[in-house]
Design an enzyme around this catalytic site. Structure first.
Site, mmCIF file in Angstrom:
data_model
loop_
_atom_site.group_PDB
_atom_site.id
_atom_site.type_symbol
_atom_site.label_atom_id
_atom_site.label_comp_id
_atom_site.label_asym_id
_atom_site.label_seq_id
_atom_site.Cartn_x
_atom_site.Cartn_y
_atom_site.Cartn_z
ATOM 1 N N GLU A 434 0.908 -1.343 0.184
ATOM 2 C CA GLU A 434 0.191 0.069 0.015
ATOM 3 C C GLU A 434 0.979 1.194 -0.053
ATOM 4 O O GLU A 434 1.760 1.472 0.786
ATOM 5 C CB GLU A 434 -0.998 -0.119 1.312
ATOM 6 C CG GLU A 434 -1.693 1.390 1.595
ATOM 7 C CD GLU A 434 -2.146 1.410 3.039
ATOM 8 O OE1 GLU A 434 -1.437 0.638 3.878
ATOM 9 O OE2 GLU A 434 -2.824 1.933 3.358
ATOM 10 N N ASP A 507 -0.337 -1.366 6.371
ATOM 11 C CA ASP A 507 0.072 -1.132 7.665
ATOM 12 C C ASP A 507 -0.987 -1.642 8.683
ATOM 13 O O ASP A 507 -2.015 -2.230 8.283
ATOM 14 C CB ASP A 507 -0.460 0.475 7.899
ATOM 15 C CG ASP A 507 0.765 1.403 7.196
ATOM 16 O OD1 ASP A 507 1.763 0.784 6.942
ATOM 17 O OD2 ASP A 507 0.444 2.531 6.730
ATOM 18 N N ASP A 509 -2.661 -0.297 10.797
ATOM 19 C CA ASP A 509 -3.694 0.502 11.103
ATOM 20 C C ASP A 509 -5.184 0.114 10.552
ATOM 21 O O ASP A 509 -5.317 -0.399 9.760
ATOM 22 C CB ASP A 509 -3.446 1.779 10.987
ATOM 23 C CG ASP A 509 -3.197 2.331 9.700
ATOM 24 O OD1 ASP A 509 -3.576 1.387 8.862
ATOM 25 O OD2 ASP A 509 -2.785 3.431 9.436
ATOM 26 N N ASP A 511 -6.840 1.867 8.291
ATOM 27 C CA ASP A 511 -6.879 2.151 6.783
ATOM 28 C C ASP A 511 -6.016 0.672 6.050
ATOM 29 O O ASP A 511 -6.545 0.186 5.144
ATOM 30 C CB ASP A 511 -6.020 3.278 6.172
ATOM 31 C CG ASP A 511 -6.725 4.468 6.208
ATOM 32 O OD1 ASP A 511 -8.077 4.137 6.500
ATOM 33 O OD2 ASP A 511 -5.989 5.504 6.159
#
Ligand code: 0RA
Length: 643
Positions: A434, A507, A509, A511
């Protein structure tokens, strides 16, 4: 193997037990339960539950209680006839119950007429569970008595089956309580969610059978009751719950002939995917087989015939294709037969030819009847299939366009793919990363010989909400398809995949989690074989770092952090939460996440396609409250989410 005793008179029952004993199971557990990992551990539960379900299928059992006891043992209680307690004719001095628990494949060997073994996940029998348990307690209520026999250390009976009291008034049934052997299994912790998922499917497939689950482990207490008077009709409703159904009714038909039977439940939704799930004797046939073949062939015929008869398809129109008709179809096909042949890579494909004609005949007759009787719904089905056929033609144009564009592009590889130099797919890996900055560090961190990087910009298209034609016009998806090199959707050919491992690197997180879910949905919907054959992985970048002296340590998640603190009780530094891949230097990224000798990857498996299907629909569909509920209840389940 035992040496045959010299004196002929002394050759008796005990010799037979040695010859047919349980040692082979302990020597090669994998041959009997697949593995000694979590999947194998849970097979023990399935085996015992399947025996009770067989008793239910024979018409003698109405309720099964599965309990994970406070000390971690598993207990399965049924209200069937109880395993026979009398002396076994071939084993003088031993009860039939002891034989069932200590002789491989003994379950169906006796009882003659009375007991036709059908399910039994792998038909290996409950003796395998005994062989792989540290302790197993067998309880039988029969003829007013309560009988008990304890086995220890891999199935050694501690004496004879004894009456230890009276059975509760009028009760018959069997109870098996077992403690998996920790020297055999990698871990012996049962996962409640796994057990629940399986029990629910069992309950759907066995109409009106009550299956109760209880987890009594401290801090993990849970209770659940599954009982579906509608059987697979309820299953279809449940699956379409997370979707918008095309109409309220759920269709159902069944047919049987000597030795085999079929049940089908079906309903269409407004979505674009087919979800046909098939079972043979309660076992999921994830690779399909003869029953699915018969169904597909017949449904294509029936709907075309019906559409022409009602003039919804004109003489000049081409026939609707099967895939047009199956768009948005949710169906359960459940067959039962005497000797199921499971074939294919994962033994998930039903090979019995005779079942194909039964399912085909049943569908030809009864689905046609259903359409006649439900003209409003019949019209909706045809209208949807006609729309799908139009979209299919548009999709073909889009696909051709993609192909042509790739052909112009030299090797046909997307410009932003940083490919590896090896051309042997078996050693090659593709990291889908990403964001461009993370893509940059991944490029520096990789082994350029075997590791390729494909940076993905922003969020990819949600394939759950778009038809194929639109999906294929999306540039990020075009890049993915081209890099993997094996086509897409109906054209997908797993043998052409250019990398052994397709690794999602995002990641830790919210997102990143969303991106991962979008990508997994894409693979599951458009490259199903890629997922089923175990090519898809999720990389696990660490969530925390901390200093031990001058050395930096990385910790994958909160669990790892807790463990670290247990091992370093004097650790004083406050932990740093890593925000994104971009924050890591390339050598950190390599050492923690990419280097095959140091990293830990999560392989994506689809044990229950129906479940993955449901999860995709919930996470990517329109029903926001349902999604919120799912995320809240599954947030700790790392398989899909880590919010
Ligand atoms: C052999 C014969 C009969 C029942 C069973 C086995 C049996 C096995 C299990 C395992 C778990 N629950 C079970 N319930 C029954 C037939 C007995 C008869 O004819 O009465």
């Amino acid at each position: 193997m035992a040496e045959k005793s010299k004196g002929s008179a002394s050759y008796g029952a005990s010799d037979i037990t040695v010859l047919e004993g349980l040692d082979p199971v302990r020597v090669r557990p994998g041959m009997y339960i697949g593995s000694t990992g979590p999947a194998g551990l849970h097979h023990l539960v399935w085996e015992v539950v399947d025996n009770a379900v067989d008793e239910a299928m024979a018409g003698y059992c109405t309720r099964i209680d599965v309990t994970i006891l406070a000390d971690g043992r598993c207990q399965v209680v049924d209200d069937g006839r109880g395993i026979p307690v009398d002396e076994h004719p071939q084993y003088p001095g031993k009860s039939a119950a002891e034989i069932v628990l200590t002789v491989l494949h003994a379950g169906g060997k006796f009882g003659g007429e009375g007991y036709k073994v059908s399910g039994g996940l792998h038909g290996v029998g409950v003796s395998v569970v005994n062989a792989l348990s540290k302790e197993l307690i067998l309880g039988i209520d029969r003829d007013g008595d309560h009988h008990e026999l304890i086995f220890k250390d891999g199935g050694k009976p501690q004496g004879k089956l004894k009456v230890t009291g009276s059975a509760p008034r009028g009760r018959t049934g069997t109870s098996v309580t077992f403690a998996p052997d920790p020297t055999i299994f990698e871990e012996i912790d049962f996962r409640a969610q796994t057990v629940l998922e399986r029990l629910q499917i069992m309950a759907f497939l066995n109409r009106s059978l009550e299956i109760r689950f209880e987890d009594q482990r401290p801090g993990r207490e849970a209770k659940e009751v599954f009982k579906y008077n509608g059987g697979i009709v309820d299953y279809v409703r449940h699956l379409n719950n997370s979707k918008e159904s095309l109409f309220r009714k759920v269709g159902f038909y069944e047919q049987s002939e000597e030795g085999q039977e079929v049940e089908v439940a079906f309903q269409w939704n407004t979505g674009y995917y087919e979800s046909i799930h098939s079972f043979a004797n309660g076992i999921s046939t994830i690779e399909g087989g003869m029953h699915e073949e018969g169904f597909r062939k017949a449904i294509t015929n029936v709907v075309n015939r019906y559409a022409r008869k009602r003039n919804l398809l004109k003489e000049k129109d081409d026939n609707l294709l099967g895939e047009d008709i199956r768009e948005g179809l949710t169906a359960i096909i459940s067959v039962r037969l005497a000797e199921p042949q499971f074939e294919g890579q994962t033994k998930g494909k039903l090979g019995n030819v005779s079942i194909r004609s039964l399912v085909e005949r049943a569908t030809n007759e009864k689905l046609a009847e259903w359409l006649e009787e439900n003209p409003k719904e019949g019209g909706q089905v045809v209208a949807k299939a006609v729309q799908a056929s139009r979209a299919r033609m548009a999709a073909r144009q889009a696909r051709d366009l993609t192909r042509r564009k790739n052909a112009l592009d030299g090797a046909g590889l997307p410009g932003k793919l940083v490919d590896c130099s090896s051309r042997d797919p078996r050693e090659c890996e593709l990291f889908i990363v990403e964001g461009n900055s993370a893509g940059g560090s991944a490029k520096d961190a990789r082994d350029p010989r075997t590791q390729a990087i494909l940076p993905i910009r922003g969020k990819i298209l949600n394939v759950e909400k778009a038809r194929t034609d639109k999906i294929l016009k999306n540039t990020e998806i075009q890049a993915l398809v081209a890099a993997i090199g094996a086509g897409v959707e109906a054209d997908f050919d797993v043998s052409k995949v250019r990398y052994d491992k397709i690794i999602l690197l995002a990641d830790a997180d919210v997102d990143g989690s969303h991106i991962r879910t979008l990508l997994l949905t894409f693979f599951f919907r458009q490259m199903t074989e890629l997922v089923n054959s175990g090519h898809v992985y999720v990389a696990q970048p660490p969530l925390y770092s901390t200093l031990v002296g001058k050395e930096k340590s990385y910790l994958r998640d909160d669990g790892a952090k807790t463990k670290f603190l247990e091992q370093h009780p004097d650790h004083k530094n406050e932990f740093q939460r890593l925000k994104g891949l971009g924050e890591m230097d390339y050598d950190e990224l390599r050492d923690t996440t990419m280097d095959p000798t140091k990293r830990a990857l999560l392989q994506i498996t689809v044990e229950q396609a129906a479940l993955a299907d449901e999860v995709c629909s919930i996470l990517m569909g329109d029903d926001v409250p349902q999604r919120r509920h799912f995320i809240q209840t599954n947030a700790k389940d790392v398989r899909f989410l880590d919010i």
